[in-house]
Design a protein around this motif. Structure first.
Motif, PDB file in Angstrom:
ATOM      1  N   PRO A  79       0.825  -1.213   0.000  1.00  0.00           N
ATOM      2  CA  PRO A  79       0.000   0.000   0.000  1.00  0.00           C
ATOM      3  C   PRO A  79       0.859   1.263   0.000  1.00  0.00           C
ATOM      4  CG  PRO A  79      -0.741  -1.529   1.685  1.00  0.00           C
ATOM      5  CD  PRO A  79       0.531  -2.073   1.127  1.00  0.00           C
ATOM      6  N   LYS A  80       0.274   2.343  -0.469  1.00  0.00           N
ATOM      7  CA  LYS A  80       0.978   3.623  -0.585  1.00  0.00           C
ATOM      8  C   LYS A  80       1.535   4.091   0.750  1.00  0.00           C
ATOM      9  CE  LYS A  80       0.172   8.196  -2.531  1.00  0.00           C
ATOM     10  NZ  LYS A  80      -0.829   9.068  -3.136  1.00  0.00           N
ATOM     11  N   ARG A  81       0.785   3.882   1.809  1.00  0.00           N
ATOM     12  CA  ARG A  81       1.212   4.321   3.134  1.00  0.00           C
ATOM     13  C   ARG A  81       2.494   3.602   3.566  1.00  0.00           C
ATOM     14  NH1 ARG A  81      -2.698   4.187   8.414  1.00  0.00           N
ATOM     15  NH2 ARG A  81      -1.494   5.637   9.649  1.00  0.00           N
ATOM     16  N   VAL A  82       2.568   2.314   3.276  1.00  0.00           N
ATOM     17  CA  VAL A  82       3.759   1.540   3.642  1.00  0.00           C
ATOM     18  C   VAL A  82       4.956   2.025   2.844  1.00  0.00           C
ATOM     19  CG1 VAL A  82       4.795  -0.763   3.560  1.00  0.00           C
ATOM     20  CG2 VAL A  82       2.461  -0.488   4.351  1.00  0.00           C
ATOM     21  N   ALA A  83       4.762   2.230   1.555  1.00  0.00           N
ATOM     22  CA  ALA A  83       5.871   2.642   0.696  1.00  0.00           C
ATOM     23  C   ALA A  83       6.380   4.041   1.038  1.00  0.00           C
ATOM     24  CB  ALA A  83       5.438   2.587  -0.757  1.00  0.00           C
ATOM     25  N   GLN A  84       5.489   4.944   1.434  1.00  0.00           N
ATOM     26  CA  GLN A  84       5.889   6.327   1.660  1.00  0.00           C
ATOM     27  C   GLN A  84       6.329   6.623   3.082  1.00  0.00           C
ATOM     28  OE1 GLN A  84       2.663   8.764   0.312  1.00  0.00           O
ATOM     29  NE2 GLN A  84       3.346   8.696  -1.799  1.00  0.00           N
ATOM     30  N   PHE A  85       5.856   5.881   4.065  1.00  0.00           N
ATOM     31  CA  PHE A  85       6.192   6.216   5.438  1.00  0.00           C
ATOM     32  C   PHE A  85       6.945   5.104   6.155  1.00  0.00           C
ATOM     33  CE2 PHE A  85       5.158   6.171   9.988  1.00  0.00           C
ATOM     34  CZ  PHE A  85       5.774   7.348  10.356  1.00  0.00           C
ATOM     35  N   TRP A  86       6.349   3.942   6.240  1.00  0.00           N
ATOM     36  CA  TRP A  86       6.926   2.882   7.075  1.00  0.00           C
ATOM     37  C   TRP A  86       8.228   2.331   6.526  1.00  0.00           C
ATOM     38  CZ3 TRP A  86       5.596   2.722  11.819  1.00  0.00           C
ATOM     39  CH2 TRP A  86       4.324   3.122  12.199  1.00  0.00           C
ATOM     40  N   LEU A  87       8.328   2.154   5.235  1.00  0.00           N
ATOM     41  CA  LEU A  87       9.560   1.621   4.662  1.00  0.00           C
ATOM     42  C   LEU A  87      10.744   2.564   4.888  1.00  0.00           C
ATOM     43  CD1 LEU A  87      10.655  -0.813   3.145  1.00  0.00           C
ATOM     44  CD2 LEU A  87      10.111   0.352   1.018  1.00  0.00           C
ATOM     45  N   THR A  92      15.696   3.870   7.960  1.00  0.00           N
ATOM     46  CA  THR A  92      16.447   4.843   8.754  1.00  0.00           C
ATOM     47  C   THR A  92      16.803   4.269  10.116  1.00  0.00           C
ATOM     48  OG1 THR A  92      15.295   6.637   7.640  1.00  0.00           O
ATOM     49  CG2 THR A  92      16.379   7.178   9.718  1.00  0.00           C
ATOM     50  N   LEU A  93      15.867   3.615  10.756  1.00  0.00           N
ATOM     51  CA  LEU A  93      16.127   2.989  12.050  1.00  0.00           C
ATOM     52  C   LEU A  93      17.193   1.904  11.932  1.00  0.00           C
ATOM     53  CD1 LEU A  93      15.342   2.675  15.037  1.00  0.00           C
ATOM     54  CD2 LEU A  93      13.619   1.023  14.295  1.00  0.00           C
ATOM     55  N   LEU A  94      17.101   1.084  10.908  1.00  0.00           N
ATOM     56  CA  LEU A  94      18.077   0.018  10.697  1.00  0.00           C
ATOM     57  C   LEU A  94      19.470   0.588  10.452  1.00  0.00           C
ATOM     58  CD1 LEU A  94      18.537  -3.029  10.332  1.00  0.00           C
ATOM     59  CD2 LEU A  94      18.100  -2.688   7.905  1.00  0.00           C
ATOM     60  N   LEU A  95      19.571   1.630   9.639  1.00  0.00           N
ATOM     61  CA  LEU A  95      20.852   2.252   9.355  1.00  0.00           C
ATOM     62  C   LEU A  95      21.460   2.879  10.605  1.00  0.00           C
ATOM     63  CD1 LEU A  95      22.955   2.978   7.232  1.00  0.00           C
ATOM     64  CD2 LEU A  95      21.664   5.061   6.781  1.00  0.00           C
ATOM     65  N   SER A  96      20.653   3.539  11.419  1.00  0.00           N
ATOM     66  CA  SER A  96      21.177   4.150  12.645  1.00  0.00           C
ATOM     67  C   SER A  96      21.645   3.084  13.634  1.00  0.00           C
ATOM     68  CB  SER A  96      20.132   5.064  13.288  1.00  0.00           C
ATOM     69  OG  SER A  96      19.018   4.318  13.708  1.00  0.00           O
ATOM     70  N   MET A  97      20.947   1.974  13.713  1.00  0.00           N
ATOM     71  CA  MET A  97      21.387   0.890  14.595  1.00  0.00           C
ATOM     72  C   MET A  97      22.722   0.312  14.123  1.00  0.00           C
ATOM     73  SD  MET A  97      17.745  -1.017  15.316  1.00  0.00           S
ATOM     74  CE  MET A  97      18.504  -2.460  15.992  1.00  0.00           C
ATOM     75  N   LEU A  98      22.884   0.151  12.822  1.00  0.00           N
ATOM     76  CA  LEU A  98      24.147  -0.355  12.282  1.00  0.00           C
ATOM     77  C   LEU A  98      25.295   0.611  12.549  1.00  0.00           C
ATOM     78  CD1 LEU A  98      23.004  -1.865   8.881  1.00  0.00           C
ATOM     79  CD2 LEU A  98      23.876  -3.103  10.854  1.00  0.00           C
ATOM     80  N   LEU A  99      25.059   1.905  12.358  1.00  0.00           N
ATOM     81  CA  LEU A  99      26.104   2.897  12.614  1.00  0.00           C
ATOM     82  C   LEU A  99      26.485   2.944  14.089  1.00  0.00           C
ATOM     83  CD1 LEU A  99      25.036   5.798  10.244  1.00  0.00           C
ATOM     84  CD2 LEU A  99      27.021   4.290  10.023  1.00  0.00           C
TER      85      LEU A  99
END
Length: 121
Positions: A79-87, A92-99
């Motif tokens: 859905p559009k909401r998933v593609a535009q917000f949640w993904l 971003t959360l995953l990248l910050s945890m890795l950093l």
């Protein structure tokens, strides 16, 4: 009762779906028709009366056909909401945890020398 599959095929003639989807939808509708028919028979209604009542449960077969076709065509896996917000939020959360996990290995080593702030003892 007549062949339930044949009845559904006749009522929904011109169904525009993929062959696999079409057979799946027709089978499910035929199953519902058979369930209604059996339920009416168990209530003591005659064979012919049960068949007629089961067929009249659907008011407009063409409208049902159009609703099924439009519902099948509009399926969107994301859905559009998933593609535009949640993904993006998840990435971003995953990248910050890795950093944060990698920063101690490549950042300054603050554990070996005490931190001295001027003006404090």
């Amino acid at each position: 009762m007549l062949d339930r599959h044949q009845i559904v095929r006749q009522r929904l003639a011109g169904f525009v779906l993929e062959p696999d989807e079409k057979s799946q939808v027709l089978e499910e509708l035929a199953g519902h028709l058979e369930q209604d028919y059996q339920s009416l028979l168990s209530q003591g209604i005659s064979d012919e009366g049960s068949a007629q009542r089961a067929l009249t449960r659907v008011d407009d077969w063409q409208e049902l056909k159009q609703m099924i076709e439009s519902a099948r065509k509009k399926e969107n896996p994301m859905p559009k909401r998933v593609a535009q917000f949640w993904l993006p939020a998840f990435l971003t959360l995953l990248l910050s945890m890795l950093l944060l996990a990698v920063s101690p290995a490549f950042g300054p080593n603050l554990g070996s020398t005490p931190l001295r702030v001027p003006g404090f003892a």
